[in-house]
Design a protein around this motif. Structure first.
Motif, PDB file in Angstrom:
ATOM      1  N   ALA A  63     -71.890 -36.871  66.931  1.00 19.43           N
ATOM      2  CA  ALA A  63     -72.297 -37.960  67.813  1.00 19.43           C
ATOM      3  C   ALA A  63     -72.506 -37.427  69.224  1.00 19.43           C
ATOM      4  N   THR A  64     -73.348 -38.101  69.971  1.00 16.34           N
ATOM      5  CA  THR A  64     -73.619 -37.740  71.353  1.00 16.34           C
ATOM      6  C   THR A  64     -72.466 -38.182  72.236  1.00 16.34           C
ATOM      7  N   HIS A  65     -72.052 -37.303  73.157  1.00 21.17           N
ATOM      8  CA  HIS A  65     -71.001 -37.655  74.106  1.00 21.17           C
ATOM      9  C   HIS A  65     -71.431 -37.233  75.505  1.00 21.17           C
ATOM     10  N   ALA A  66     -71.435 -38.185  76.437  1.00 18.77           N
ATOM     11  CA  ALA A  66     -71.756 -37.879  77.831  1.00 18.77           C
ATOM     12  C   ALA A  66     -70.836 -38.632  78.788  1.00 18.77           C
ATOM     13  N   ASP A  89     -59.924 -57.329  68.964  1.00 16.95           N
ATOM     14  CA  ASP A  89     -61.242 -56.757  69.220  1.00 16.95           C
ATOM     15  C   ASP A  89     -61.227 -56.137  70.607  1.00 16.95           C
ATOM     16  N   LEU A  90     -61.247 -54.820  70.649  1.00 18.57           N
ATOM     17  CA  LEU A  90     -61.250 -54.094  71.916  1.00 18.57           C
ATOM     18  C   LEU A  90     -62.681 -53.757  72.276  1.00 18.57           C
ATOM     19  N   ARG A  91     -63.080 -54.107  73.466  1.00 18.21           N
ATOM     20  CA  ARG A  91     -64.421 -53.794  73.948  1.00 18.21           C
ATOM     21  C   ARG A  91     -64.274 -52.733  75.026  1.00 18.21           C
ATOM     22  N   ILE A  92     -64.928 -51.602  74.780  1.00 20.85           N
ATOM     23  CA  ILE A  92     -64.711 -50.413  75.597  1.00 20.85           C
ATOM     24  C   ILE A  92     -66.017 -49.953  76.224  1.00 20.85           C
ATOM     25  N   GLU A  93     -65.992 -49.766  77.538  1.00 22.41           N
ATOM     26  CA  GLU A  93     -67.144 -49.213  78.246  1.00 22.41           C
ATOM     27  C   GLU A  93     -66.997 -47.712  78.311  1.00 22.41           C
ATOM     28  N   ALA A  94     -68.091 -47.010  78.104  1.00 23.11           N
ATOM     29  CA  ALA A  94     -68.152 -45.565  78.298  1.00 23.11           C
ATOM     30  C   ALA A  94     -69.095 -45.339  79.477  1.00 23.11           C
ATOM     31  N   LEU A  95     -68.615 -44.637  80.496  1.00 21.09           N
ATOM     32  CA  LEU A  95     -69.389 -44.450  81.719  1.00 21.09           C
ATOM     33  C   LEU A  95     -69.589 -42.971  82.012  1.00 21.09           C
ATOM     34  N   ASP A  96     -70.755 -42.634  82.576  1.00 19.85           N
ATOM     35  CA  ASP A  96     -71.009 -41.241  82.952  1.00 19.85           C
ATOM     36  C   ASP A  96     -70.551 -41.008  84.397  1.00 19.85           C
ATOM     37  N   ALA A  97     -70.799 -39.820  84.913  1.00 19.67           N
ATOM     38  CA  ALA A  97     -70.332 -39.435  86.247  1.00 19.67           C
ATOM     39  C   ALA A  97     -70.874 -40.336  87.353  1.00 19.67           C
ATOM     40  N   SER A  98     -72.058 -40.907  87.162  1.00 19.57           N
ATOM     41  CA  SER A  98     -72.643 -41.781  88.186  1.00 19.57           C
ATOM     42  C   SER A  98     -72.245 -43.246  87.993  1.00 19.57           C
ATOM     43  N   GLY A  99     -71.430 -43.549  86.978  1.00 22.15           N
ATOM     44  CA  GLY A  99     -70.973 -44.912  86.727  1.00 22.15           C
ATOM     45  C   GLY A  99     -71.886 -45.707  85.820  1.00 22.15           C
ATOM     46  N   GLY A 100     -72.914 -45.059  85.275  1.00 22.62           N
ATOM     47  CA  GLY A 100     -73.833 -45.724  84.360  1.00 22.62           C
ATOM     48  C   GLY A 100     -73.304 -45.719  82.937  1.00 22.62           C
ATOM     49  N   ALA A 101     -73.821 -46.634  82.128  1.00 23.84           N
ATOM     50  CA  ALA A 101     -73.429 -46.711  80.718  1.00 23.84           C
ATOM     51  C   ALA A 101     -73.772 -45.404  80.018  1.00 23.84           C
ATOM     52  N   SER A 102     -72.890 -44.981  79.149  1.00 27.79           N
ATOM     53  CA  SER A 102     -73.056 -43.705  78.468  1.00 27.79           C
ATOM     54  C   SER A 102     -72.580 -43.831  77.032  1.00 27.79           C
ATOM     55  N   ARG A 103     -72.649 -42.744  76.299  1.00 31.82           N
ATOM     56  CA  ARG A 103     -72.138 -42.695  74.929  1.00 31.82           C
ATOM     57  C   ARG A 103     -70.843 -41.899  74.920  1.00 31.82           C
ATOM     58  N   MET A 104     -69.916 -42.331  74.073  1.00 31.69           N
ATOM     59  CA  MET A 104     -68.665 -41.586  73.908  1.00 31.69           C
ATOM     60  C   MET A 104     -68.542 -41.164  72.459  1.00 31.69           C
ATOM     61  N   ALA A 105     -67.897 -40.030  72.266  1.00 29.17           N
ATOM     62  CA  ALA A 105     -67.665 -39.516  70.917  1.00 29.17           C
ATOM     63  C   ALA A 105     -66.343 -38.781  70.915  1.00 29.17           C
ATOM     64  N   GLY A 106     -65.755 -38.678  69.745  1.00 27.07           N
ATOM     65  CA  GLY A 106     -64.501 -37.951  69.604  1.00 27.07           C
ATOM     66  C   GLY A 106     -63.519 -38.718  68.747  1.00 27.07           C
ATOM     67  N   GLU A 107     -62.264 -38.416  68.953  1.00 29.93           N
ATOM     68  CA  GLU A 107     -61.164 -39.057  68.233  1.00 29.93           C
ATOM     69  C   GLU A 107     -60.478 -40.019  69.197  1.00 29.93           C
ATOM     70  N   LEU A 108     -60.529 -41.315  68.880  1.00 31.74           N
ATOM     71  CA  LEU A 108     -59.939 -42.338  69.739  1.00 31.74           C
ATOM     72  C   LEU A 108     -58.586 -42.746  69.184  1.00 31.74           C
ATOM     73  N   THR A 170     -60.063 -38.105  72.708  1.00 34.90           N
ATOM     74  CA  THR A 170     -60.217 -36.655  72.750  1.00 34.90           C
ATOM     75  C   THR A 170     -61.680 -36.376  72.457  1.00 34.90           C
ATOM     76  N   THR A 171     -62.376 -35.852  73.463  1.00 34.83           N
ATOM     77  CA  THR A 171     -63.814 -35.639  73.358  1.00 34.83           C
ATOM     78  C   THR A 171     -64.111 -34.397  72.517  1.00 34.83           C
ATOM     79  N   PRO A 172     -65.359 -34.223  72.109  1.00 34.27           N
ATOM     80  CA  PRO A 172     -65.713 -33.022  71.339  1.00 34.27           C
ATOM     81  C   PRO A 172     -65.431 -31.719  72.101  1.00 34.27           C
ATOM     82  N   MET A 173     -65.405 -31.781  73.439  1.00 35.01           N
ATOM     83  CA  MET A 173     -65.113 -30.597  74.247  1.00 35.01           C
ATOM     84  C   MET A 173     -63.618 -30.361  74.423  1.00 35.01           C
ATOM     85  N   GLY A 174     -62.789 -31.283  73.925  1.00 35.53           N
ATOM     86  CA  GLY A 174     -61.340 -31.118  74.002  1.00 35.53           C
ATOM     87  C   GLY A 174     -60.692 -31.806  75.189  1.00 35.53           C
ATOM     88  N   SER A 175     -61.462 -32.381  76.098  1.00 36.53           N
ATOM     89  CA  SER A 175     -60.862 -33.106  77.216  1.00 36.53           C
ATOM     90  C   SER A 175     -60.407 -34.487  76.726  1.00 36.53           C
TER      91      SER A 175
END
Length: 185
Positions: A63-66, A89-108, A170-175
């Motif tokens: 999956a794409t992660h940013a 029902d948990l609704r979760i926002e994923a945000l990029d460095a500029s605060g815009g909507a982004s995609r998240m991937a990994g183990e939640l 835990t993101t695909p990069m390990g952070s």
């Protein structure tokens, strides 16, 4: 209004083309709730928020992660209607460095603490490593993720009590990206 044959033909093709390009809206909140992977009763030590080991997945299906930040939104809620047992029902926002909507991937890892409830703590592991896993939880309309967890209480918390929710991705990069919030029972 009268159309000439060529105009009617072009209009028909345009309408058919627009209809064929429409995307079918998915509602991720209709997914079956995720079952708890750990629980603890009142007075016990809560489960450690240890992240599961990252899954090994071929690069072509990852999956794409940013995202650089995640947040639990106020749209999160307890879902009671049409169910024998309430779910969250948990609704979760994923945000990029500029605060815009982004995609998240990994183990939640989701940990729900329900003071006064039994079990008092429940932990849920949600894989969003592959694209199909990620898409299953993504709400295209709102641009946020929906993760439904199954709350099975022997003794539920009192009405209106705050459920304390912590999220660790835990993101695909390990952070690790963290967020927390409350949802009223």
């Amino acid at each position: 209004m009268t159309f000439h044959a060529p105009t009617a033909f072009i209009l028909g093709i345009t309408i058919a083309g627009v209809t064929a390009c429409e995307k079918v809206a998915r509602d991720p909140s209709v997914q079956k709730p995720v079952q708890a992977s750990e629980t603890s009763g009142a007075g016990q030590i809560p489960p450690a928020a240890i992240q599961p080991a990252p899954s090994i997945v071929p690069a072509e299906v990852r999956a794409t992660h940013a995202a650089t930040r995640i947040a639990l939104t106020p749209l999160s809620r307890v879902r009671r209607e049409g169910q024998p047992q309430p779910s969250l029902d948990l609704r979760i926002e994923a945000l990029d460095a500029s605060g815009g909507a982004s995609r998240m991937a990994g183990e939640l890892r989701v940990v729900v603490r329900a003071p006064g409830g039994d079990p008092e703590h429940s932990a849920f592991d949600v894989a969003m490593v592959t694209e199909p896993q990620q898409v299953r939880h993504f709400d295209e309309t709102l641009g946020i993720y929906v993760v439904r967890v199954d709350l099975k209480f022997i003794k539920p918390p009192s009405a209106g009590a705050p459920l304390e929710v912590s999220l660790n991705l835990t993101t695909p990069m390990g952070s690790v990206l963290e967020a927390s919030g409350t949802v009223r029972w």
